[in-house]
Design an enzyme around this catalytic site. Sequence first.
Site, PDB file in Angstrom:
ATOM      1  N   GLU D  29       0.839  -1.196   0.000  1.00 48.56           N
ATOM      2  CA  GLU D  29       0.000   0.000   0.000  1.00 48.56           C
ATOM      3  C   GLU D  29       0.878   1.251   0.000  1.00 48.56           C
ATOM      4  O   GLU D  29       1.711   1.415   0.895  1.00 48.56           O
ATOM      5  CB  GLU D  29      -0.925  -0.031   1.231  1.00 48.56           C
ATOM      6  CG  GLU D  29      -1.873  -1.233   1.214  1.00 48.56           C
ATOM      7  CD  GLU D  29      -2.381  -1.652   2.588  1.00 48.56           C
ATOM      8  OE1 GLU D  29      -2.252  -0.877   3.553  1.00 48.56           O
ATOM      9  OE2 GLU D  29      -2.904  -2.789   2.696  1.00 48.56           O
ATOM     10  N   GLU D  60      -4.359  -6.924   2.858  1.00 50.15           N
ATOM     11  CA  GLU D  60      -3.152  -7.612   3.297  1.00 50.15           C
ATOM     12  C   GLU D  60      -3.238  -9.084   2.926  1.00 50.15           C
ATOM     13  O   GLU D  60      -2.223  -9.737   2.662  1.00 50.15           O
ATOM     14  CB  GLU D  60      -2.958  -7.433   4.807  1.00 50.15           C
ATOM     15  CG  GLU D  60      -2.607  -5.990   5.225  1.00 50.15           C
ATOM     16  CD  GLU D  60      -3.781  -5.022   5.185  1.00 50.15           C
ATOM     17  OE1 GLU D  60      -4.938  -5.489   5.073  1.00 50.15           O
ATOM     18  OE2 GLU D  60      -3.556  -3.802   5.246  1.00 50.15           O
ATOM     19  N   GLN D  82       2.022  -2.096   5.666  1.00 46.89           N
ATOM     20  CA  GLN D  82       2.272  -0.699   6.042  1.00 46.89           C
ATOM     21  C   GLN D  82       2.630  -0.522   7.516  1.00 46.89           C
ATOM     22  O   GLN D  82       3.534   0.245   7.856  1.00 46.89           O
ATOM     23  CB  GLN D  82       1.060   0.141   5.670  1.00 46.89           C
ATOM     24  CG  GLN D  82       1.352   1.610   5.557  1.00 46.89           C
ATOM     25  CD  GLN D  82       0.230   2.328   4.816  1.00 46.89           C
ATOM     26  OE1 GLN D  82      -0.824   2.580   5.375  1.00 46.89           O
ATOM     27  NE2 GLN D  82       0.452   2.660   3.568  1.00 46.89           N
ATOM     28  N   ALA D  84       2.886  -3.225  11.122  1.00 45.83           N
ATOM     29  CA  ALA D  84       2.767  -4.625  11.549  1.00 45.83           C
ATOM     30  C   ALA D  84       1.384  -4.888  12.143  1.00 45.83           C
ATOM     31  O   ALA D  84       0.883  -6.007  12.092  1.00 45.83           O
ATOM     32  CB  ALA D  84       3.855  -4.970  12.564  1.00 45.83           C
ATOM     33  N   TYR D  86      -1.265  -4.287  10.950  1.00 47.56           N
ATOM     34  CA  TYR D  86      -2.220  -4.609   9.885  1.00 47.56           C
ATOM     35  C   TYR D  86      -1.887  -5.929   9.199  1.00 47.56           C
ATOM     36  O   TYR D  86      -2.387  -6.216   8.111  1.00 47.56           O
ATOM     37  CB  TYR D  86      -2.287  -3.472   8.865  1.00 47.56           C
ATOM     38  CG  TYR D  86      -2.599  -2.140   9.496  1.00 47.56           C
ATOM     39  CD1 TYR D  86      -3.516  -2.049  10.545  1.00 47.56           C
ATOM     40  CD2 TYR D  86      -1.983  -0.979   9.076  1.00 47.56           C
ATOM     41  CE1 TYR D  86      -3.796  -0.847  11.160  1.00 47.56           C
ATOM     42  CE2 TYR D  86      -2.271   0.242   9.682  1.00 47.56           C
ATOM     43  CZ  TYR D  86      -3.176   0.297  10.722  1.00 47.56           C
ATOM     44  OH  TYR D  86      -3.447   1.500  11.324  1.00 47.56           O
ATOM     45  N   ILE D  87      -1.070  -6.720   9.832  1.00 41.65           N
ATOM     46  CA  ILE D  87      -0.646  -7.960   9.190  1.00 41.65           C
ATOM     47  C   ILE D  87      -1.672  -9.081   9.366  1.00 41.65           C
ATOM     48  O   ILE D  87      -1.689 -10.049   8.613  1.00 41.65           O
ATOM     49  CB  ILE D  87       0.737  -8.385   9.742  1.00 41.65           C
ATOM     50  CG1 ILE D  87       1.467  -9.267   8.721  1.00 41.65           C
ATOM     51  CG2 ILE D  87       0.624  -9.059  11.109  1.00 41.65           C
ATOM     52  CD1 ILE D  87       2.935  -9.432   9.010  1.00 41.65           C
ATOM     53  N   HIS D 129      -0.810   1.419  15.626  1.00 44.48           N
ATOM     54  CA  HIS D 129       0.421   1.748  14.897  1.00 44.48           C
ATOM     55  C   HIS D 129       1.628   1.496  15.792  1.00 44.48           C
ATOM     56  O   HIS D 129       2.637   2.182  15.680  1.00 44.48           O
ATOM     57  CB  HIS D 129       0.438   3.212  14.445  1.00 44.48           C
ATOM     58  CG  HIS D 129      -0.705   3.623  13.590  1.00 44.48           C
ATOM     59  ND1 HIS D 129      -1.893   4.068  14.095  1.00 44.48           N
ATOM     60  CD2 HIS D 129      -0.842   3.641  12.239  1.00 44.48           C
ATOM     61  CE1 HIS D 129      -2.715   4.363  13.101  1.00 44.48           C
ATOM     62  NE2 HIS D 129      -2.120   4.104  11.969  1.00 44.48           N
TER      63      HIS D 129
HETATM   64  C1  TPP Z   1      -5.968  -3.167   7.815  1.00 43.00           C
HETATM   65  C2  TPP Z   1      -5.361  -1.851   7.515  1.00 43.00           C
HETATM   66  N1  TPP Z   1      -4.486  -1.732   6.498  1.00 43.00           N
HETATM   67  C3  TPP Z   1      -3.887  -0.543   6.242  1.00 43.00           C
HETATM   68  C4  TPP Z   1      -4.156   0.562   6.996  1.00 43.00           C
HETATM   69  C5  TPP Z   1      -3.425   1.899   6.728  1.00 43.00           C
HETATM   70  N2  TPP Z   1      -4.350   2.891   6.172  1.00 43.00           N
HETATM   71  C6  TPP Z   1      -5.008   3.765   6.963  1.00 43.00           C
HETATM   72  S1  TPP Z   1      -6.068   4.736   6.105  1.00 43.00           S
HETATM   73  C7  TPP Z   1      -5.645   3.999   4.627  1.00 43.00           C
HETATM   74  C8  TPP Z   1      -6.320   4.428   3.357  1.00 43.00           C
HETATM   75  C9  TPP Z   1      -7.791   4.185   3.379  1.00 43.00           C
HETATM   76  O1  TPP Z   1      -8.390   4.713   2.220  1.00 43.00           O
HETATM   77  P1  TPP Z   1      -9.969   4.729   2.028  1.00 43.00           P
HETATM   78  O2  TPP Z   1     -10.532   3.441   2.452  1.00 43.00           O
HETATM   79  O3  TPP Z   1     -10.242   5.155   0.646  1.00 43.00           O
HETATM   80  O4  TPP Z   1     -10.507   5.793   3.076  1.00 43.00           O
HETATM   81  P2  TPP Z   1     -10.238   7.377   3.110  1.00 43.00           P
HETATM   82  O5  TPP Z   1      -9.011   7.597   3.920  1.00 43.00           O
HETATM   83  O6  TPP Z   1     -10.096   7.837   1.711  1.00 43.00           O
HETATM   84  O7  TPP Z   1     -11.424   7.972   3.785  1.00 43.00           O
HETATM   85  C10 TPP Z   1      -4.673   3.025   4.828  1.00 43.00           C
HETATM   86  C11 TPP Z   1      -4.060   2.206   3.771  1.00 43.00           C
HETATM   87  C12 TPP Z   1      -5.088   0.395   8.052  1.00 43.00           C
HETATM   88  N3  TPP Z   1      -5.436   1.429   8.845  1.00 43.00           N
HETATM   89  N4  TPP Z   1      -5.668  -0.814   8.284  1.00 43.00           N
END
Ligand code: TPP
Lengths: 424, 424, 337, 337
Positions: D29, D60, D82, D84, D86-87, D129
């Site tokens: 990601e 993931e 991104q 750990a 979220y693994i 985080h």
């Molecule tokens: C399981 C998981 N994987 C990765 C992340 C890291 N992360 C936080 S917000 C985000 C982007 C999310 O995008 P979207 O679903 O489009 O929501 P938006 O922020 O645009 O409202 C990511 C990858 C996380 N929080 N949880």
Amino acid sequence: MTGESAKTNLPPLSLHVPEPRSRPGDPVDFSDIIVPNAGKQPRPDENADPKDMMDLSYDLVRVLDEKGAAVGPWDPKLNEKQLLKMLRDMALTRAFDERLYRAQRQGKTSFYMKCRGEEATSIAPAMALDSEDMVFPSYRQQGILISRGYPLVEMVNQIYSNKGDKLKGRQLPIMYCSRRLNFFTISGNLATQYPQAVGWAMASAIKGDSRIAAVWCGEGSTAESDFHAAMTFGTVYNAPCIFNVVNNQWAISSFSGFAGAERTTFAARAIGYGMAGLRVDGNDPLAVYAATQWAAQRARTNQGPTLIEHFTYRAEGHSTSDDPSAYRSSDEATEWPLGDPIERLKTHMIGLGIWDEERHAAMDEEVATEVKAATKEAEKNGILGHGLHQPFETMFEDVFEELPWHLREQSEQAIREREIKWPE
Amino acid sequence: MTGESAKTNLPPLSLHVPEPRSRPGDPVDFSDIIVPNAGKQPRPDENADPKDMMDLSYDLVRVLDEKGAAVGPWDPKLNEKQLLKMLRDMALTRAFDERLYRAQRQGKTSFYMKCRGEEATSIAPAMALDSEDMVFPSYRQQGILISRGYPLVEMVNQIYSNKGDKLKGRQLPIMYCSRRLNFFTISGNLATQYPQAVGWAMASAIKGDSRIAAVWCGEGSTAESDFHAAMTFGTVYNAPCIFNVVNNQWAISSFSGFAGAERTTFAARAIGYGMAGLRVDGNDPLAVYAATQWAAQRARTNQGPTLIEHFTYRAEGHSTSDDPSAYRSSDEATEWPLGDPIERLKTHMIGLGIWDEERHAAMDEEVATEVKAATKEAEKNGILGHGLHQPFETMFEDVFEELPWHLREQSEQAIREREIKWPE
Amino acid sequence: MARMNMIQAINSALDNMMERDDNVVMMGEDIGYFGGVFRATAGLQEKYGKTRVFDTPISECGIIGAAVGMGAYGLRPVPEIQFADYIYPGMDQLISEAARLRYRSAGEFTAPITVRSPFGGGIFGGQTHSQSPESMFTHVSGLKTVIPSTPYDAKGLLIASIEDNDPVLFFEPKRIYNGPFDGYYDKPVQPWSKHDAGEVPDDYYRIDLGKANIVREGDDLTVLAYGTMVHVALGVIKEQGIDAEVIDLRTLVPLDIEAIEQSIEKTGRCLIVHEATRTSGFGAELSALVQERCFYHLEAPIERVTGFDTPYPHSLEWAYFPGPVRIGEALDKIMKG
Amino acid sequence: MARMNMIQAINSALDNMMERDDNVVMMGEDIGYFGGVFRATAGLQEKYGKTRVFDTPISECGIIGAAVGMGAYGLRPVPEIQFADYIYPGMDQLISEAARLRYRSAGEFTAPITVRSPFGGGIFGGQTHSQSPESMFTHVSGLKTVIPSTPYDAKGLLIASIEDNDPVLFFEPKRIYNGPFDGYYDKPVQPWSKHDAGEVPDDYYRIDLGKANIVREGDDLTVLAYGTMVHVALGVIKEQGIDAEVIDLRTLVPLDIEAIEQSIEKTGRCLIVHEATRTSGFGAELSALVQERCFYHLEAPIERVTGFDTPYPHSLEWAYFPGPVRIGEALDKIMKG
Ligand SMILES: Cc1ncc(C[n+]2csc(CCOP(=O)(O)OP(=O)(O)O)c2C)c(N)n1
Ligand SMILES: Cc1ncc(C[n+]2csc(CCOP(=O)(O)OP(=O)(O)O)c2C)c(N)n1
Ligand SMILES: [Mg+2]
Ligand SMILES: [Mg+2]
């Protein structure tokens, strides 16, 4: 309402819990299954836009009509040699299933799984694919191995977990693997092969290779997370991959409604991702061949993935651990409106004048003999639990490429234990 | 091919990797976005069969036209009081975002997330739902809390993780929770709330309750496993649940193509499961209200779940940890073809003669003052890292209902450490 | 008082709880009409209706996720994971959600769910029907882990788990569903009906979580075990005529540390037995705790007898299983230490 | 030779490997155009093209699953998770698939993937985080787990991990991306550019997996640590003037048991430090191993200093963190023991 509580006089909510067509003792009624006429389904170009072919996710691609004639645009027009191979491989698969099922009942191994009624969904795709294409099967695609010419005796060795087993007795019976035949190692965890197949296909595309991937799972398994991951990755990267969903109506005791079949087809999942989808009569080997061929051509020309739902029926129990009479009407199998794939191909070939009942009977005997010979041969390498297993140290190999100290110590322990248990 | 290698002369495979419309420095071009005229989208009955309304997953439900008039069958015909509340809550949310963003920049807390441009996607649904309906938000629906009247000072306490924080400083800023307001505890793990919302809705149906559930996630999060689990359970059990997908075009630095937007809409995911799907102009608060109302009515009458894609734009960075100018053209926000939700509602209300620029300016000042007062008040309880946090022993509470021995020992350890570090 | 095997005892616990509390609901793959692949829920759908006992899609993620949501609503869901080997797709919902709901909401929302799952090997189930993943869950703050070793305990512990307001992993040692297997796979297993712990009241009763059971008192050494391995250890001890104290932990988290400490202080020696792979298995935690808390009482090194650090092999199942020989060797070593 | 912080060293390792081996691909990601939320992959997509370094859907499960398939094809994927934390949605693909591919196919298919993921707390990242889930992976047969503590090691170990034909979890202690944090959160951290281990060759080199690093020799006691905690421990030891031997494990599986045994045999005392929650953390395994193998050399109980058994709290981050005070107390106890 403006976000304030404003209870209206509605009836209470209620939970819908799906119910199958029949339970033990019920009469079978398949009248809700719409069986369109063979040959009536349009065949779009291999580079059609998925948007323009959505109907095919709700239709049912059929080639063999009631009389066994091959009709319509999806007729793959196989030659005699191909038809013979198709028929024989299906018969061989069925004979293999029968015998190994009995072997399990006789205590020669712990477990077996048949694919009766579903033979077309593996044999036909195996033929329509290139032998170099990689297949990621579930546990009910023994037909692919047979079609690709894997020695039966190797299959039986695996099933008996004996000293001849190429997989060293590590895997549950029928969890085959053959790198040589581009047949991926089968997992006991449902649907995990789905994103793996996409990854493999992506790798092939990254490398500018020409090989594509094909993957199978049951309709029940489409509920798993991995299915969605695969569909998403498949559509995002336009991966050269064929997604086969074998909808055999049952997932152990749970009918397809518990995977969502009451609401739409499994082929329609493709529409959700903007992917090409086909719904195919899974008991019509020519239709399955044609659908695979179409999807393969698409994948090979960078047109992306296709989801194929094979509409079929699991004619027997889930596995040797299962007794389907506990949860479904035993008449379902015989009443199944799409018939039996072997019978249908046989009728077709007889109609073409290239086959007859005698030759069919002879073939049945021949494949039974072939299977019998293979089991006899394999039994020389031992059956499960009767001592002729792999050496103890093999248990510790292949956990890693090299044996680390802790596994070396444990291996020594295991060998010491063997010496204590069997001092001779 | 008969399962034998028969290489054809095809070009090599290639991997498709999606590319967004623009990168930093590029001119912005949104011409591929089709903006249909407002009022032109049909509004099916709330008990329509999903099969008969698939077009609405590809269309865009719009109520406010270019001049700000509310037109067509989806016009929810809100009264003046409702419109005023909607406008003010959106303005208040934006003012709150502005100030708390600055607070983070000033070092008063560790993190903040704005929803600028997306206010309609939380405020309008909150109004269209019953206050007793349960909401399962993602991290960008602060508008729901504001609409439901959560005290701003509580929000700020949470953001500052101070001694007034109802969540005891345990959660990252903006990960609110309010049982009283039927606002579920926000998770930092994307999309996990999706199957939970379905479970809650199923429970409500099991109990013959009348309350429904609504859940939100971003378009990027639809790729997660939980999304698929929720859609599957939702469709199988016909759960009274509204699935909101806020398609704000970006997931941190990844444009929506990495979630599959190049191939189809997110509303089309619904079709894949045989579920009702609506694609809505997410910057048109009246359209969002109407869509939610429609879906809620469906859910309340046991017609099952609806997926609503809110087509909108994330006008600012993902969070205070993000700098969008590193990966997208900074002109995108201003060029966004669907405008700004507050501006659009304001124009509408001025057109109706119930609003004017002066009142709007006064309102903006009023909400800014309200927010300022709340932050001042909350600061009395401390800001992050400045000592006024919760007592150390709270760290060990609520892991379990009762404190087991090992946490009691660890709690004593923590208190001992505090005494060593700050003997006074 | 009836004679029950472990499946019957579990069924009885579920029956009692469904009867007593309308909020108890059950869900899982094949658990409804069919009554579960091990028959643990047999008859319950018929009795309580299909909105309280129902089949699910094959999605462990969805099963746990929906259960968490139902728990937040106020129900008390008892999801089944068909085999513990299939729990991993539901791992995130367990670790990130169920385990942390109470904490992150400061008590406003909880996940009073009990995840039942058959675990362990010994039935020729191969790599994917034999695993013992309990230690992973013991590492997750906010989860409780319970493992019974008899029908009587299974019922009492399951009732206590369902009544518990925290998420509980309830792992059922499938090898002893029918009888107390002692590790001699080539001899028939005595059925529970011939065993005292197969006496199970039909009515509601509970065994509190967090309390170990001293199944045999003794002075020579302390054996810490749970599930199937309690019986295997008992067998070896009997055979070797060692006066061991055998503690059936029953609950791994929260652990009955007092029972353990008292015993070690008395015996000065400790053997830990589990079927799970060795490295970072729960035996490691037990060993660390005993060492930390009873160091000056220890007269010999604490030994761990465990499954090997390999996947559970199909044909060499009994070479893998931590059976009498492996336990015997360790006992010798400790007693000579 | 350049001065690099840990992110730059990781970026350099990836760059070297992508250059040397066409089969190395990276996915995750936000890692493509943007170069990763911590910038570890910055510049690599531009250099190697978007079919070798690319963004992924937020799944993931899909990231690991696709990587396993790519590995089976013959590539050497380096997926990034991104954080750990979220693994877990990818857990099943790691445990049931990546870890067992070689075993179940008897070597016909392998999963030579290296999963990179920032882990650990200390950046006010709250519950999601900050986690340190390494011990779960050490329990899974077939997975290797690697954790560097310096830029120099990060590069050499990452290269060795990518070249390894087994699946490797490569956890990056994000708290020390910029400098060797010693636990005093209220004092500025010295940047890596001022530290010897910030000297990192631009060119390819490898540090073999399974070899610990004795970062400080000493006679009084042995400290076993990895990642951030190596520096925190070193700081306390210096402060307290104890002549400790500090072993940076670097690889948890396979573990350098020899280095550990030799050291304990010399010092007779052992402190284990990690940031992960205590119960069933990797410290438990270390404690059990030391006790089993060096029992007769031990002069005092082995102590574990760890994170508490709670989620990682936001505001009380530094009360949670196993910092100098907690370590100091344990050192006292061991030295008096
Ligand atoms: C399981 C998981 N994987 C990765 C992340 C890291 N992360 C936080 S917000 C985000 C982007 C999310 O995008 P979207 O679903 O489009 O929501 P938006 O922020 O645009 O409202 C990511 C990858 C996380 N929080 N949880
Ligand atoms: C992750 C996982 N969950 C559950 C199971 C147990 N299980 C094995 S087969 C099966 C049913 C699968 O049904 P379907 O996908 O329709 O395939 P079919 O058996 O009909 O070919 C189940 C639930 C499993 N193997 N893996
Ligand atoms: Mg099926
Ligand atoms: Mg987004």
